[in-house]
Write a protein that holds these residues in place. Structure first.
Motif, mmCIF file in Angstrom:
data_model
loop_
_atom_site.group_PDB
_atom_site.id
_atom_site.type_symbol
_atom_site.label_atom_id
_atom_site.label_comp_id
_atom_site.label_asym_id
_atom_site.label_seq_id
_atom_site.Cartn_x
_atom_site.Cartn_y
_atom_site.Cartn_z
ATOM 1 N N THR A 185 0.814 -1.212 0.000
ATOM 2 C CA THR A 185 0.000 0.000 0.000
ATOM 3 C C THR A 185 0.849 1.263 0.000
ATOM 4 O O THR A 185 0.529 2.240 -0.694
ATOM 5 N N TYR A 186 1.938 1.254 0.780
ATOM 6 C CA TYR A 186 2.718 2.470 0.977
ATOM 7 C C TYR A 186 4.102 2.411 0.354
ATOM 8 O O TYR A 186 4.889 3.343 0.523
ATOM 9 N N ASP A 187 4.416 1.333 -0.339
ATOM 10 C CA ASP A 187 5.749 1.129 -0.904
ATOM 11 C C ASP A 187 6.819 1.234 0.187
ATOM 12 O O ASP A 187 7.894 1.806 -0.011
ATOM 13 N N ALA A 188 6.499 0.681 1.345
ATOM 14 C CA ALA A 188 7.457 0.640 2.448
ATOM 15 C C ALA A 188 8.417 -0.529 2.258
ATOM 16 O O ALA A 188 8.109 -1.509 1.574
ATOM 17 N N VAL A 189 9.572 -0.428 2.877
ATOM 18 C CA VAL A 189 10.506 -1.543 2.981
ATOM 19 C C VAL A 189 10.370 -2.104 4.389
ATOM 20 O O VAL A 189 10.400 -1.351 5.359
ATOM 21 N N ALA A 190 10.206 -3.409 4.494
ATOM 22 C CA ALA A 190 10.009 -4.035 5.800
ATOM 23 C C ALA A 190 11.121 -5.026 6.080
ATOM 24 O O ALA A 190 11.706 -5.613 5.163
ATOM 25 N N ALA A 191 11.395 -5.211 7.357
ATOM 26 C CA ALA A 191 12.343 -6.233 7.803
ATOM 27 C C ALA A 191 11.761 -6.926 9.022
ATOM 28 O O ALA A 191 11.115 -6.295 9.865
ATOM 29 N N THR A 192 11.993 -8.227 9.117
ATOM 30 C CA THR A 192 11.533 -8.998 10.262
ATOM 31 C C THR A 192 12.644 -9.936 10.707
ATOM 32 O O THR A 192 13.322 -10.545 9.876
ATOM 33 N N VAL A 193 12.853 -10.030 12.011
ATOM 34 C CA VAL A 193 14.046 -10.685 12.559
ATOM 35 C C VAL A 193 13.698 -12.018 13.202
ATOM 36 O O VAL A 193 12.713 -12.136 13.931
ATOM 37 N N GLU A 194 14.532 -13.018 12.951
ATOM 38 C CA GLU A 194 14.423 -14.334 13.588
ATOM 39 C C GLU A 194 15.312 -14.330 14.826
ATOM 40 O O GLU A 194 16.400 -14.911 14.840
ATOM 41 N N TYR A 195 14.838 -13.639 15.861
ATOM 42 C CA TYR A 195 15.616 -13.613 17.101
ATOM 43 C C TYR A 195 15.563 -14.988 17.766
ATOM 44 O O TYR A 195 14.621 -15.757 17.587
ATOM 45 N N ARG A 196 16.586 -15.291 18.542
ATOM 46 C CA ARG A 196 16.663 -16.588 19.204
ATOM 47 C C ARG A 196 15.751 -16.611 20.432
ATOM 48 O O ARG A 196 15.667 -15.639 21.168
ATOM 49 N N LEU A 197 15.082 -17.737 20.619
ATOM 50 C CA LEU A 197 14.055 -17.858 21.635
ATOM 51 C C LEU A 197 14.601 -18.399 22.955
ATOM 52 O O LEU A 197 15.531 -19.196 22.989
ATOM 53 N N ALA A 198 13.955 -17.977 24.040
ATOM 54 C CA ALA A 198 14.158 -18.589 25.348
ATOM 55 C C ALA A 198 13.326 -19.883 25.386
ATOM 56 O O ALA A 198 12.375 -20.029 24.628
ATOM 57 N N PRO A 199 13.650 -20.807 26.278
ATOM 58 C CA PRO A 199 14.705 -20.773 27.303
ATOM 59 C C PRO A 199 16.088 -21.159 26.795
ATOM 60 O O PRO A 199 17.065 -21.017 27.520
ATOM 61 N N GLU A 200 16.165 -21.664 25.546
ATOM 62 C CA GLU A 200 17.471 -22.063 25.020
ATOM 63 C C GLU A 200 18.415 -20.863 24.936
ATOM 64 O O GLU A 200 19.632 -21.004 25.099
ATOM 65 N N HIS A 201 17.838 -19.701 24.700
ATOM 66 C CA HIS A 201 18.635 -18.477 24.547
ATOM 67 C C HIS A 201 18.023 -17.397 25.447
ATOM 68 O O HIS A 201 17.228 -16.565 24.991
ATOM 69 N N PRO A 202 18.376 -17.390 26.730
ATOM 70 C CA PRO A 202 17.784 -16.430 27.668
ATOM 71 C C PRO A 202 18.306 -15.012 27.439
ATOM 72 O O PRO A 202 19.223 -14.778 26.647
ATOM 73 N N ASP A 203 17.706 -14.085 28.172
ATOM 74 C CA ASP A 203 18.145 -12.696 28.148
ATOM 75 C C ASP A 203 19.643 -12.608 28.452
ATOM 76 O O ASP A 203 20.134 -13.324 29.339
ATOM 77 N N PRO A 204 20.412 -11.791 27.714
ATOM 78 C CA PRO A 204 19.964 -10.727 26.818
ATOM 79 C C PRO A 204 19.893 -11.112 25.340
ATOM 80 O O PRO A 204 19.778 -10.210 24.490
ATOM 81 N N THR A 205 19.962 -12.383 25.019
ATOM 82 C CA THR A 205 20.052 -12.765 23.606
ATOM 83 C C THR A 205 18.885 -12.256 22.762
ATOM 84 O O THR A 205 19.123 -11.647 21.692
ATOM 85 N N PRO A 206 17.615 -12.455 23.133
ATOM 86 C CA PRO A 206 16.539 -11.983 22.252
ATOM 87 C C PRO A 206 16.588 -10.482 21.972
ATOM 88 O O PRO A 206 16.477 -10.066 20.811
ATOM 89 N N ILE A 207 16.769 -9.660 22.999
ATOM 90 C CA ILE A 207 16.773 -8.218 22.779
ATOM 91 C C ILE A 207 18.014 -7.784 22.007
ATOM 92 O O ILE A 207 17.949 -6.910 21.135
ATOM 93 N N GLU A 208 19.154 -8.396 22.273
ATOM 94 C CA GLU A 208 20.367 -8.030 21.531
ATOM 95 C C GLU A 208 20.285 -8.476 20.072
ATOM 96 O O GLU A 208 20.797 -7.789 19.183
ATOM 97 N N ASP A 209 19.642 -9.615 19.809
ATOM 98 C CA ASP A 209 19.411 -10.023 18.417
ATOM 99 C C ASP A 209 18.569 -8.982 17.692
ATOM 100 O O ASP A 209 18.857 -8.621 16.542
ATOM 101 N N CYS A 210 17.513 -8.514 18.355
ATOM 102 C CA CYS A 210 16.638 -7.520 17.731
ATOM 103 C C CYS A 210 17.387 -6.220 17.455
ATOM 104 O O CYS A 210 17.251 -5.621 16.377
ATOM 105 N N TYR A 211 18.197 -5.791 18.418
ATOM 106 C CA TYR A 211 18.923 -4.537 18.215
ATOM 107 C C TYR A 211 19.972 -4.681 17.107
ATOM 108 O O TYR A 211 20.117 -3.783 16.267
ATOM 109 N N ALA A 212 20.673 -5.806 17.080
ATOM 110 C CA ALA A 212 21.659 -6.025 16.023
ATOM 111 C C ALA A 212 20.997 -6.019 14.655
ATOM 112 O O ALA A 212 21.533 -5.470 13.673
ATOM 113 N N ALA A 213 19.816 -6.614 14.561
ATOM 114 C CA ALA A 213 19.093 -6.648 13.292
ATOM 115 C C ALA A 213 18.635 -5.252 12.884
ATOM 116 O O ALA A 213 18.686 -4.888 11.697
#
Length: 318
Positions: A111-139
């Motif tokens: 609709t808006y000709d936007a560019v989108a990105a979506t991140v496959e951050y690593r999930l808990a409990p295998e990857h606890p904090d801070p991994t999910p939030i740091e994955d999102c920020y790195a992406a």
């Protein structure tokens, strides 16, 4: 507090909720099975009939590990001055993948000709904090650093997420502020998971009922934080409700149902933003359960989506 003393569900939504199959409480034992049950359509079905190009990219996260970030563009995308959306999926920190919520991304791209990105951050409990939030920020940093290649204007960047993704979106925006990272124009926080304390009235009201109840919420937070849950050792980026300073943030849109666990923490977060001089538009949808507009066709679902869309258009200049 009695769990029977709670706001009622919207009648249309209650009828839909009553038809949904029950599942066992989330636990270490039930989690593998829960992860096999998709709650949104597969990406192939979402993209069917749409002229949208999806490209997977490998991005290095904070710990040197690689994660996947997928971008979406219209097949005829050429403009360089358009908006961008960085999306973080929900799933209680323990479920889901980057395609949860992809329907909205496809709509904004087309609709808006936007560019989108979506991140496959690593999930808990295998990857606890801070991994999910740091994955999102790195992406997010990677996305902005590649704006010339992907052809979008970094001045029109929205960070969006629902449920756990909404909490991670809020945390990512806080990280960007505190690390003097990417400039973000708007944050769309749909029924965000913000508070690990388990002390709100709404969390107690929905202890054993609903799509995402108090037991599920406790399990999600414990999976992410381990023994730190509920203690002073939890950062504001993992649990943004703990932030005492919400100044200097981009305009926020927050919505939540009145009949769900996250109601009170979402209202409190919007209130903190206002107290610190920021902009927040808050909707508490009467009778809504968690994620109702993704699950049930109803008058309330239609109004909810329309209100979000109006805010997105207004704040990104689509």
């Amino acid at each position: 507090m009695s769990t029977l003393t709670r706001p009622p569900y919207d009648p249309e939504l209650k009828a839909a909720l009553d038809l949904m199959p029950t599942r066992p409480p989330l636990s270490n034992d039930s989690l593998p099975t829960a992860r096999t049950n998709r709650f949104t359509p597969p990406i192939e079905k979402v993209l069917d009939g749409h002229e949208v190009v999806v490209v997977d990219h490998t991005v290095t996260s904070f710990d040197g590990r690689e994660i996947i970030v997928s971008t979406m563009q219209r097949a005829d995308h050429e403009r360089t001055d358009g908006p961008a959306v960085f999306s973080i999926h929900g799933g209680g920190m323990i479920l889901g993948d980057r395609w949860v919520g992809a329907e909205a991304l496809v709509k904004w791209v087309e609709t808006y000709d936007a560019v989108a990105a979506t991140v496959e951050y690593r999930l808990a409990p295998e990857h606890p904090d801070p991994t999910p939030i740091e994955d999102c920020y790195a992406a997010l940093v990677w996305f902005v650093e590649h704006s010339d290649e992907l052809r979008f204007d970094t001045r029109h960047l929205m960070v969006a997420g629902g449920s756990a993704g909404g909490g991670l979106a809020a945390g990512t925006v806080l990280l960007a502020r505190d690390r003097r990272g990417p400039q973000i124009a708007a944050q769309l926080l749909m029924y965000p998971m913000l508070d690990d304390s388990d002390t709100s009235v709404s969390s107690q009201q929905y202890e054993n009922i609903g799509i995402w109840n108090r037991n599920d919420n406790r399990f999600g937070w414990a999976s992410l934080l381990g023994d730190r849950v509920g203690t002073a050792e939890v950062s504001i980026y993992a649990a943004p409700a703990r932030a005492t300073d919400l100044s200097g943030l981009p305009p926020a849109y927050l919505d939540v149902g009145s009949a769900e666990v996250f109601r009170d923490e979402v209202v409190a977060y919007a209130t903190k933003i206002w107290h610190d001089g920021g902009e927040a538009e808050l909707h508490v949808w009467n009778g809504g359960f968690h994620g109702y507009e993704m699950i049930a066709t109803s008058a309330l679902s239609i109004v909810t989506r329309a209100a979000r869309e109006a805010w997105v258009r207004r704040h990104l200049g689509f």
